[in-house]
Motif scaffolding. Structure first.
Motif, mmCIF file in Angstrom:
data_model
loop_
_atom_site.group_PDB
_atom_site.id
_atom_site.type_symbol
_atom_site.label_atom_id
_atom_site.label_comp_id
_atom_site.label_asym_id
_atom_site.label_seq_id
_atom_site.Cartn_x
_atom_site.Cartn_y
_atom_site.Cartn_z
ATOM 1 N N GLU A 1 16.262 -47.846 -47.979
ATOM 2 C CA GLU A 1 17.601 -48.415 -47.912
ATOM 3 C C GLU A 1 17.980 -48.669 -46.453
ATOM 4 O OE1 GLU A 1 19.205 -49.295 -50.639
ATOM 5 O OE2 GLU A 1 17.494 -48.535 -51.772
ATOM 6 N N PRO A 2 18.789 -49.685 -46.187
ATOM 7 C CA PRO A 2 19.191 -49.967 -44.804
ATOM 8 C C PRO A 2 20.225 -48.973 -44.296
ATOM 9 C CG PRO A 2 20.320 -51.442 -46.313
ATOM 10 C CD PRO A 2 19.332 -50.670 -47.144
ATOM 11 N N LEU A 3 20.272 -48.817 -42.987
ATOM 12 C CA LEU A 3 21.330 -48.063 -42.323
ATOM 13 C C LEU A 3 22.133 -49.022 -41.458
ATOM 14 C CD1 LEU A 3 19.598 -44.770 -41.062
ATOM 15 C CD2 LEU A 3 21.310 -44.962 -42.879
ATOM 16 N N THR A 4 23.434 -48.829 -41.397
ATOM 17 C CA THR A 4 24.270 -49.662 -40.541
ATOM 18 C C THR A 4 24.123 -49.220 -39.090
ATOM 19 O OG1 THR A 4 26.204 -48.214 -40.654
ATOM 20 C CG2 THR A 4 25.947 -49.858 -42.418
ATOM 21 N N MET A 5 24.616 -50.045 -38.187
ATOM 22 C CA MET A 5 24.562 -49.712 -36.772
ATOM 23 C C MET A 5 25.336 -48.421 -36.491
ATOM 24 S SD MET A 5 25.482 -52.151 -33.483
ATOM 25 C CE MET A 5 24.352 -53.445 -34.025
ATOM 26 N N ASP A 6 26.494 -48.270 -37.122
ATOM 27 C CA ASP A 6 27.294 -47.060 -36.918
ATOM 28 C C ASP A 6 26.562 -45.818 -37.421
ATOM 29 O OD1 ASP A 6 29.357 -48.435 -35.730
ATOM 30 O OD2 ASP A 6 30.573 -48.577 -37.556
ATOM 31 N N GLN A 7 25.903 -45.931 -38.565
ATOM 32 C CA GLN A 7 25.170 -44.789 -39.110
ATOM 33 C C GLN A 7 24.028 -44.381 -38.184
ATOM 34 O OE1 GLN A 7 24.395 -46.684 -42.973
ATOM 35 N NE2 GLN A 7 25.387 -44.937 -43.976
ATOM 36 N N VAL A 8 23.318 -45.365 -37.659
ATOM 37 C CA VAL A 8 22.204 -45.072 -36.755
ATOM 38 C C VAL A 8 22.716 -44.473 -35.449
ATOM 39 C CG1 VAL A 8 20.326 -46.079 -35.405
ATOM 40 C CG2 VAL A 8 20.729 -46.847 -37.751
ATOM 41 N N ASN A 9 23.797 -45.029 -34.928
ATOM 42 C CA ASN A 9 24.345 -44.514 -33.675
ATOM 43 C C ASN A 9 24.811 -43.073 -33.805
ATOM 44 O OD1 ASN A 9 23.892 -46.797 -32.110
ATOM 45 N ND2 ASN A 9 25.860 -47.720 -32.617
ATOM 46 N N SER A 10 25.263 -42.692 -35.007
ATOM 47 C CA SER A 10 25.709 -41.314 -35.210
ATOM 48 C C SER A 10 24.543 -40.342 -35.073
ATOM 49 C CB SER A 10 26.359 -41.159 -36.587
ATOM 50 O OG SER A 10 25.398 -41.220 -37.631
ATOM 51 N N VAL A 11 23.335 -40.808 -35.384
ATOM 52 C CA VAL A 11 22.135 -39.984 -35.228
ATOM 53 C C VAL A 11 21.634 -40.042 -33.790
ATOM 54 C CG1 VAL A 11 19.739 -39.653 -35.944
ATOM 55 C CG2 VAL A 11 21.467 -40.295 -37.639
ATOM 56 N N ALA A 12 21.476 -41.257 -33.263
ATOM 57 C CA ALA A 12 20.920 -41.423 -31.918
ATOM 58 C C ALA A 12 21.802 -40.799 -30.846
ATOM 59 C CB ALA A 12 20.720 -42.910 -31.629
ATOM 60 N N SER A 13 23.116 -40.828 -31.049
ATOM 61 C CA SER A 13 24.039 -40.320 -30.028
ATOM 62 C C SER A 13 23.854 -38.829 -29.764
ATOM 63 C CB SER A 13 25.488 -40.594 -30.442
ATOM 64 O OG SER A 13 25.822 -39.903 -31.634
ATOM 65 N N LEU A 14 23.278 -38.108 -30.725
ATOM 66 C CA LEU A 14 23.024 -36.681 -30.525
ATOM 67 C C LEU A 14 22.053 -36.444 -29.377
ATOM 68 C CD1 LEU A 14 22.549 -35.529 -34.242
ATOM 69 C CD2 LEU A 14 24.592 -35.242 -32.827
ATOM 70 N N PHE A 15 21.225 -37.465 -29.082
ATOM 71 C CA PHE A 15 20.160 -37.301 -28.094
ATOM 72 C C PHE A 15 20.373 -38.159 -26.845
ATOM 73 C CE2 PHE A 15 18.642 -36.532 -32.368
ATOM 74 C CZ PHE A 15 18.063 -35.277 -32.246
ATOM 75 N N ILE A 16 21.546 -38.784 -26.745
ATOM 76 C CA ILE A 16 21.856 -39.616 -25.584
ATOM 77 C C ILE A 16 22.893 -38.908 -24.728
ATOM 78 C CG2 ILE A 16 22.836 -41.813 -24.816
ATOM 79 C CD1 ILE A 16 21.730 -43.093 -27.335
ATOM 80 N N GLU A 17 22.612 -38.758 -23.455
ATOM 81 C CA GLU A 17 23.532 -38.077 -22.550
ATOM 82 C C GLU A 17 24.704 -38.984 -22.192
ATOM 83 O OE1 GLU A 17 21.376 -36.778 -19.149
ATOM 84 O OE2 GLU A 17 20.242 -35.244 -20.234
ATOM 85 N N GLY A 18 25.841 -38.357 -21.931
ATOM 86 C CA GLY A 18 27.005 -39.116 -21.488
ATOM 87 C C GLY A 18 27.871 -39.603 -22.617
#
Length: 267
Positions: free
Chosen positions: A250-267
């Protein structure tokens, strides 16, 4: 085939008999679709859905396409740097280092292709962010191989669903869509390989996440869907819900993906 020339296939010779049997069982399950069931599935699609699948891609402005490509570029930076640091740390078992070295090369190639594509469209590639792969001290993947593999699976499964979620946003450019689909298929190979290395099936069943990593639950949200193009597939086949959910990502939206990726991005 331009992008694929940059990528070497991952060696899957290490897959054991049990894993191969799992694959063959899934293939057999999909083969249970009768001609009648196939006709029912097509008949269940609304005319709008059929015409959308058959019709040409709608025109899109380059701004939307560039935004989607920069979104993908950030994910590719994350994956590339993750494998780069993992290989440098020595946390990866010796027998698996060649696999992750190859995956690292793939991810680096993806970042280069995406940057070149964005530039060719007149856009500006997003700057690479700084990453914290401990997620603020929650994980320790560069000292624990089990955690390294778990996060690798989460990143790769996220990537597969993220590219699927953006396909419609780049469909206005045949060249960009082709490149995105080529990257998507390679990410899927990565995901399958890593999942098997962790002793799991090479595909996602229902919305089952990664045991002990609740932070990754968002990666698998919605994967329990048995509906495709408004048709409940379990109603037109003899395959159970597990088999149906394994057959589609199933696809993920940009917001859904960012909620995961943001855990590992500083700042």
């Amino acid at each position: 085939m331009g992008l694929l020339k940059l990528l070497n296939e991952i060696d899957t010779a290490q897959l054991d008999k049990e894993v191969k049997d799992q694959f063959l069982s899934r293939k057999d399950a999909l083969g249970k679709l009768s001609n009648f069931s196939k006709k029912l599935a097509v008949a269940a699609l609304p005319l709008g859905a059929v015409s959308t699948l058959a019709g040409p891609a709608r025109a899109q402005d380059s701004g939307q396409i560039i935004s989607s490509l920069n979104f993908a570029l950030t994910l590719e930076f994350l994956e590339y740097r993750y494998y780069e640091k993992g290989l440098a740390s020595g946390v990866i078992d010796a027998e698996d280092q060649a696999i992750f070295a190859q995956i690292e090369k793939h991810e680096e190639a993806h970042t280069l292709v995406l940057q070149d594509t964005i530039n060719s469209l007149g856009g500006t590639p997003v700057e690479e962010p700084a990453f914290d792969f401990t997620a603020g001290g929650t994980f320790d993947p560069l000292n624990s191989y089990a955690q390294f593999l778990a996060l690798s699976q989460a990143f790769e499964d996220t990537g597969v669903r993220a590219y699927k979620g953006q396909a419609g946003n780049v469909a206005g450019s045949a060249a960009v869509l082709t490149a995105a689909l080529q990257i998507h298929s390679v990410e899927a190979r990565h995901a399958s390989q890593v999942r098997r290395m962790r002793g799991s099936k090479g595909w996602i069943t229902q919305d089952n996440g990664i045991e002990g990593v609740s932070q990754a639950d968002a990666v698998y949200a919605g994967e329990d869907s048995t509906t495709q193009a408004e048709a409940n597939v379990t109603a037109v086949t003899e395959i159970d819900a597990n088999g149906i959910t394994e057959a589609w990502d199933e696809p993920l939206t940009m917001d859904q993906v960012n909620s995961v990726a943001s855990l590992f991005i500083e700042g």
